[in-house]
Scaffold this motif. Structure first.
Motif, PDB file in Angstrom:
ATOM      1  N   ALA A   1       0.827  -1.206   0.000  1.00  0.00           N
ATOM      2  CA  ALA A   1       0.000   0.000   0.000  1.00  0.00           C
ATOM      3  C   ALA A   1       0.861   1.257   0.000  1.00  0.00           C
ATOM      4  CB  ALA A   1      -0.932  -0.006   1.214  1.00  0.00           C
ATOM      5  N   VAL A   2       2.023   1.200   0.640  1.00  0.00           N
ATOM      6  CA  VAL A   2       2.946   2.331   0.653  1.00  0.00           C
ATOM      7  C   VAL A   2       3.589   2.518  -0.721  1.00  0.00           C
ATOM      8  CG1 VAL A   2       5.189   3.080   1.566  1.00  0.00           C
ATOM      9  CG2 VAL A   2       3.409   2.293   3.127  1.00  0.00           C
ATOM     10  N   VAL A   3       3.869   1.400  -1.393  1.00  0.00           N
ATOM     11  CA  VAL A   3       4.571   1.447  -2.677  1.00  0.00           C
ATOM     12  C   VAL A   3       3.686   1.971  -3.802  1.00  0.00           C
ATOM     13  CG1 VAL A   3       5.442  -0.077  -4.511  1.00  0.00           C
ATOM     14  CG2 VAL A   3       6.316  -0.285  -2.179  1.00  0.00           C
ATOM     15  N   ARG A   4       2.407   1.619  -3.808  1.00  0.00           N
ATOM     16  CA  ARG A   4       1.554   1.922  -4.960  1.00  0.00           C
ATOM     17  C   ARG A   4       1.552   3.401  -5.347  1.00  0.00           C
ATOM     18  NH1 ARG A   4      -1.568  -2.605  -3.269  1.00  0.00           N
ATOM     19  NH2 ARG A   4      -2.697  -1.378  -1.704  1.00  0.00           N
ATOM     20  N   PRO A   5       1.309   4.345  -4.429  1.00  0.00           N
ATOM     21  CA  PRO A   5       1.312   5.745  -4.861  1.00  0.00           C
ATOM     22  C   PRO A   5       2.686   6.229  -5.312  1.00  0.00           C
ATOM     23  CG  PRO A   5       1.062   5.593  -2.473  1.00  0.00           C
ATOM     24  CD  PRO A   5       0.909   4.202  -3.019  1.00  0.00           C
ATOM     25  N   VAL A   6       3.756   5.699  -4.706  1.00  0.00           N
ATOM     26  CA  VAL A   6       5.100   6.106  -5.091  1.00  0.00           C
ATOM     27  C   VAL A   6       5.391   5.676  -6.526  1.00  0.00           C
ATOM     28  CG1 VAL A   6       7.554   5.844  -4.575  1.00  0.00           C
ATOM     29  CG2 VAL A   6       5.897   6.051  -2.717  1.00  0.00           C
ATOM     30  N   ALA A   7       4.912   4.490  -6.902  1.00  0.00           N
ATOM     31  CA  ALA A   7       5.120   3.998  -8.268  1.00  0.00           C
ATOM     32  C   ALA A   7       4.451   4.903  -9.291  1.00  0.00           C
ATOM     33  CB  ALA A   7       4.577   2.574  -8.398  1.00  0.00           C
ATOM     34  N   SER A   8       3.436   5.638  -8.860  1.00  0.00           N
ATOM     35  CA  SER A   8       2.731   6.563  -9.765  1.00  0.00           C
ATOM     36  C   SER A   8       3.190   8.001  -9.598  1.00  0.00           C
ATOM     37  CB  SER A   8       1.222   6.477  -9.513  1.00  0.00           C
ATOM     38  OG  SER A   8       0.754   5.153  -9.683  1.00  0.00           O
ATOM     39  N   GLY A   9       4.252   8.204  -8.803  1.00  0.00           N
ATOM     40  CA  GLY A   9       4.781   9.545  -8.614  1.00  0.00           C
ATOM     41  C   GLY A   9       4.167  10.300  -7.462  1.00  0.00           C
ATOM     42  N   GLY A  10       3.356   9.641  -6.637  1.00  0.00           N
ATOM     43  CA  GLY A  10       2.705  10.296  -5.525  1.00  0.00           C
ATOM     44  C   GLY A  10       3.396  10.011  -4.205  1.00  0.00           C
TER      45      GLY A  10
END
Length: 288
Positions: A227-236
């Motif tokens: 859950a932490v990784v998902r937004p980072v993968a999209s630049g968030g």
């Protein structure tokens, strides 16, 4: 200055749930350093297509003379980070293996893989594994490599002894924990499988190397990490308080404590280290 290149290729596992994820990777031009291999509810199997993989329980061990070096890495369930040397160039195939598949795929229960940080896959799986690695190194494409590795593992399952079956109570206990995403209680679990808490814990640990509570915490952490990784993968940027609430932690500080145990750093510290790899697609996979 050499250009940095990163390639990550995912394959759809087709081993009846025994292999949870399969990733082929190749990088070049990297600045040598260390990577944190995080605990997860899955075993790790790596066939290096380059030099031996060097690992350690600490950064000092990983880069020192006592580093564990092997071309075929077999890692059990662990509860602290493994430190992996990241060389200038590397290539391989990494599998996340369901721990209850250890008997069928490796000939031993997952509990026998928890004594050390990693085990030489060649020692556990035999000469044929070495031959398969050499074949993978010679092959020219990821699809061909994935097919060869899948065929080899399927043959190991077909050749497995009749006693490779896991006790149904343990299998159901793992499935129950997964359905509850690691948040269920030991009392509820023991009632579900009709065993006392002590007997269940003994059987579960003998099979996996962990207690049900420890396995549940790893499942919860895996979900939180994803859950932490998902937004980072999209630049968030992740909302850690929301992640903590969604994943069954008491509060934000509880999530941070688990991150510090399993990664050695805070969530923000780990993301700062892994941001480039996340955006390149090297994270993800696993079962929900």
């Amino acid at each position: 200055m050499e250009t940095v290149s990163r390639e990550f290729v995912r394959a759809a596992p087709r081993l009846d749930g025994m292999v949870v994820s399969a990733v082929g990777y190749r990088t070049a031009g990297e600045r040598p350093g260390l990577h944190r291999g995080l605990p997860s509810p899955y075993l790790t199997l790596i066939f290096s297509l380059d030099g031996p993989v060097a690992t350690g329980l600490s950064p000092e061990q990983a880069v020192g003379p006592d580093a564990i070096r092997t071309d075929i890495v077999l890692g059990g369930l662990h509860q602290s980070p493994a430190y992996v040397v990241r060389p200038e160039h590397e290539a391989g195939i990494q599998l996340a293996v369901h721990p209850l598949a250890a008997r069928a795929l490796f000939g031993v229960p997952a509990s026998e893989l928890t004594g050390g940080l990693v085990t030489s896959g060649a020692q556990v799986m035999g000469r044929r594994a070495v031959d398969v690695r050499e074949l993978l190194c010679e092959q020219g494409g990821w699809e061909e490599r994935f097919a060869s590795l899948s065929g080899y593992l399927r043959q190991r399952v077909a050749d497995a002894d009749a006693d490779a079956a896991v006790r149904p109570e343990v299998a159901e206990a793992w499935a129950w924990l997964a359905r509850h995403r690691g948040v269920g209680t030991l009392r509820g679990l023991s009632r579900h499988v009709a065993l006392s808490e002590r007997r269940l814990t003994t059987l579960f640990r003998a099979e996996t190397g962990l207690s049900p509570k420890q396995a549940g915490r790893l499942m919860r952490f895996q979900r939180a990490r994803d859950a932490v990784v998902r937004p980072v993968a999209s630049g968030g940027a992740p909302d850690l308080a929301r992640v903590a609430a969604d994943c069954g932690y008491y509060d934000h500080s509880h999530l941070v404590r688990d991150f510090r145990q399993y990664t050695g750093v805070s969530p923000s510290g780990w993301l700062a280290e892994e941001c480039r790899n996340i955006q390149a697609g090297s994270h993800g996979g696993g079962e929900e």
